[in-house]
Structure formats: C-alpha cells, structure tokens
Design an enzyme around this catalytic site. Structure first.
Site, short mmCIF file in Angstrom:
data_model
loop_
_atom_site.label_atom_id
_atom_site.label_comp_id
_atom_site.label_asym_id
_atom_site.label_seq_id
_atom_site.Cartn_x
_atom_site.Cartn_y
_atom_site.Cartn_z
N ILE A 83 30.03 49.21 37.90
CA ILE A 83 29.20 48.77 36.78
C ILE A 83 27.71 48.70 37.14
CG2 ILE A 83 29.38 46.27 37.21
CD1 ILE A 83 29.87 46.10 34.07
N TYR A 116 28.26 31.35 36.62
CA TYR A 116 29.26 32.07 35.81
C TYR A 116 29.03 31.79 34.32
CZ TYR A 116 34.03 33.29 34.21
OH TYR A 116 35.12 33.84 33.58
N GLY A 151 36.96 47.75 35.80
CA GLY A 151 37.68 46.62 36.42
C GLY A 151 39.16 46.68 36.11
N LYS A 153 27.68 34.22 31.37
CA LYS A 153 28.50 34.48 30.17
C LYS A 153 27.71 34.22 28.89
CE LYS A 153 32.38 35.99 31.87
NZ LYS A 153 32.61 37.45 31.78
N GLY A 189 41.93 44.56 38.24
CA GLY A 189 41.88 43.10 38.31
C GLY A 189 43.00 42.44 37.53
N GLN A 190 42.92 41.11 37.42
CA GLN A 190 44.01 40.34 36.79
C GLN A 190 44.23 40.78 35.34
OE1 GLN A 190 43.30 36.35 35.54
NE2 GLN A 190 45.42 35.70 35.80
N ILE A 245 36.50 50.11 41.62
CA ILE A 245 35.49 50.27 42.68
C ILE A 245 36.21 50.54 44.01
CG2 ILE A 245 33.55 48.99 41.67
CD1 ILE A 245 34.56 46.55 43.32
C1 AKB Z 1 37.66 30.82 35.90
O1 AKB Z 1 38.35 29.82 36.15
O2 AKB Z 1 36.59 31.09 36.44
C2 AKB Z 1 38.15 31.75 34.81
C3 AKB Z 1 37.64 31.36 33.47
C4 AKB Z 1 38.17 30.18 32.78
O3 AKB Z 1 36.80 32.02 32.93
N1 AKB Z 1 39.58 31.77 34.82
#
Ligand code: AKB
Length: 317
Positions: free
Chosen positions: A54, A142, A8, A146, A11-12, A34
């Site tokens: 990945i 998300y 990655g 995590k 990316g940012q 990618i």
């Molecule tokens: C998001 O906003 O999804 C990310 C983070 C806080 O993990 N910047």
C-alpha cells in the site's frame, strides 16, 4: 461481474473475505500481499495473487490496470496495540497508504472499502450505545488514523466522486486466521485456550465491555455495504455496526456452557486495558440498519457454539 483487489489478503479479515468473494464465479479477486505474508494453500491456489504494497502507489495502479479492477478492499493496517509501538509506521500504512489508494481510485474510477473501528472513538464519546455521529477524540494512533481515514474517504467522495464506503468494526472473532496486535484479540485467544484445555490468562479486566462480532457477520457486512444502493446513504465513512457486547467474565461463562471445567485467571495488560477503557462499551448501529439494511446473525452463544466446534476440528487435524 466484479474485478476486485484485496490489499492485505492474508490477514485476519482478508483471508476470509478473499475466499468468500471468490466463491462467486462472477468475481475475479486478486489477493494482494506483501513479501513475508505470502498467500498459501487454498488462498494461493484459488485465484490470482500479486504483491500489493500500500505504500507503493505505482504498484497498486499497475495491478488495477492489469486486472481492470473496479473495487478495492483496503485492509492494510496495524492494529491498536502494535500501532502504539510503531506510531509512524501505523500512520504510513493507515493514512499515507490510504491516500495512495484513493488517488489511484480517483484516476481509475474504482470503488474503495476501508474499514474503520470502534477504536475511532475515545473517552469523551458516550460509552453505551455510542451514536453514529458524536464526539470522537481517540487517544490511540490507531484511532487517530481511523478518524483521518474516514474523513479522507468522505473528502474523496465529495470532491472527486470516488465511491468510498466503510464500517466501524468491533473486535472480530474467527477460528481461521488469528488477529495480531489488537486490544480485542483476547476474545479469540480465550477460545483457543478453552479448546486446548489450558487456563486462560485474561489481559483485560473483569467488567470491561467492548463490542465484538463473529467473522461471518463482518464479511457479510463488507460485501453488503459495497453492493448496497447508495441512494439510501446519508452516511458513508463510516457506519457503526454491532452484534454483541461483552466483558471477559461474560464470554468466559458462555464458553463454560460447552466446556464446564475451563479456567480463566486475570493478568491485566496495562496498555490493552487503558485502550479498552477509552473505547465504547457498545455502539448504536441504527443508521447502518436504516440506510443499507445491516442486520447481524450471530449472538454470543451462537458464536461460542460454532467457534468451539470449528476449533475442535481444526486443532484435532
Ligand atoms: C483492535 O483491537 O485493535 C481491533 C479493533 C477493534 O479495531 N480489533
């Protein structure tokens, strides 16, 4: 000397981390990307680049063999808002992808850094100065991925001795590569609007606090945790780190110290707002400070000064 693979890298976070690690001549840093997100310019010209998907464990293993990689920064993920639109893809990249990396790392004895996030907490977590170890129960895919990543990383450490390390990032603010699809992205977009002389439409409601961090501090955190002596670790995956917490009106006021006629209106995005409300206002990062010496350098005003100056230069060229 380190041989590093960044998954990655365009990316940012990856684009800045790759360049920072390459500034140390002792490092060989492979920029993994990618198709469709190829490295360009300095990122392409300053070192090796390889397709590193990945979801393809064989491809990752082959890069690790060819470059004798000892450290992997696994930055592949869909951010919180875009992950809500594509939850299965978010899991495939975030969790199945991590298992690929951990399995290869186990076989080939690599250290692995995988970022976690403030998004790993949920509405049941204490809101202010959220402790390192506390109830999580995230509501987003998300956040769920995590939390799973943190547990998998700890599992591979305890069971197989893989040197896994991680930090829980706040929203990251940078003038270089824009983020894409996060809840905290507004805190980057607001600077672009201010410097362009536009009125900013804020998707997050007044009074909504989230932790944020300037990218130079985030890059330093990733390098310092991977260089830290693990003898000091009580935790590994993942450490709360923090530098500033603000709401939209506070960042707006900070920008107006430098651009007094800047205007902001609220146009709240219901999805982003509901995610933001489920996250902490601020994290307690005392374990990171005690266990590996974490210390941020930028506060809000120092970041605003630098962001405005850098964006003025960038947008003028
Ligand atoms: C998001 O906003 O999804 C990310 C983070 C806080 O993990 N910047």
């Amino acid at each position: 000397m380190k041989n590093i693979l960044i998954i990655g890298s365009t990316g940012q976070i990856g684009s800045e981390l790759t360049m920072k690690l390459r500034s140390n001549p002792q490092n060989t840093v492979v920029a993994g990307y990618i198709p469709g997100a190829e490295p360009k310019g300095e990122l392409l010209e300053s070192g090796p680049a390889e397709i590193a998907d990945i979801t393809n464990a064989v491809q990752i293993a082959s890069i690790i063999d060819r470059y004798k990689v000892d450290t992997v920064y696994n930055l592949a993920a869909l951010l919180s808002v875009v992950a809500e639109a594509k939850p299965l893809l978010a899991w495939k990249i975030g969790v199945d992808g991590l298992i690929n990396v951990l399995e290869v790392a186990r076989e080939k004895h690599c250290a692995v850094f995988t970022p976690s996030s403030i998004g790993s907490f949920g509405p049941d977590s204490p809101k202010d100065k959220t402790p390192q170890d506390t109830v999580r129960n995230p509501l987003t895919i998300y956040g769920i991925s995590k939390v799973t990543d943190e547990m998998l990383s700890n599992y591979y450490h305890h069971k197989y001795g893989v040197d896994t390390r991680s930090v829980r990032f706040p929203g990251l603010i940078s003038y270089m590569t824009p983020p894409g699809g996060g809840t905290t992205d507004y805190a980057v977009d607001i600077y672009y609007s201010a410097v362009r002389g536009e009125t900013f439409e804020c998707p997050i409601a007044q009074g909504t606090y989230m932790d944020m961090m300037y990218m130079p501090d985030a890059i330093r955190a990733m390098i310092e945790i991977m260089e830290a002596d693990p003898a000091g670790f009580v935790h590994r995956n993942s450490f709360n780190i923090a530098s500033m917490s603000f709401s939209p009106e506070i960042i707006y006021d900070s920008i107006r110290k430098y651009i007094p006629d800047f205007k902001m209106v609220y146009k709240v995005d219901p999805l982003k707002q509901s995610i933001a409300e489920s996250w902490p206002n601020s994290l307690d990062d005392s374990c990171a400070r005690a266990e590996w010496g974490w210390k941020p350098e930028y506060d809000l005003d120092a970041m605003t000064r630098d962001m405005i100056q850098r964006l003025q230069e960038k947008l003028a060229s």
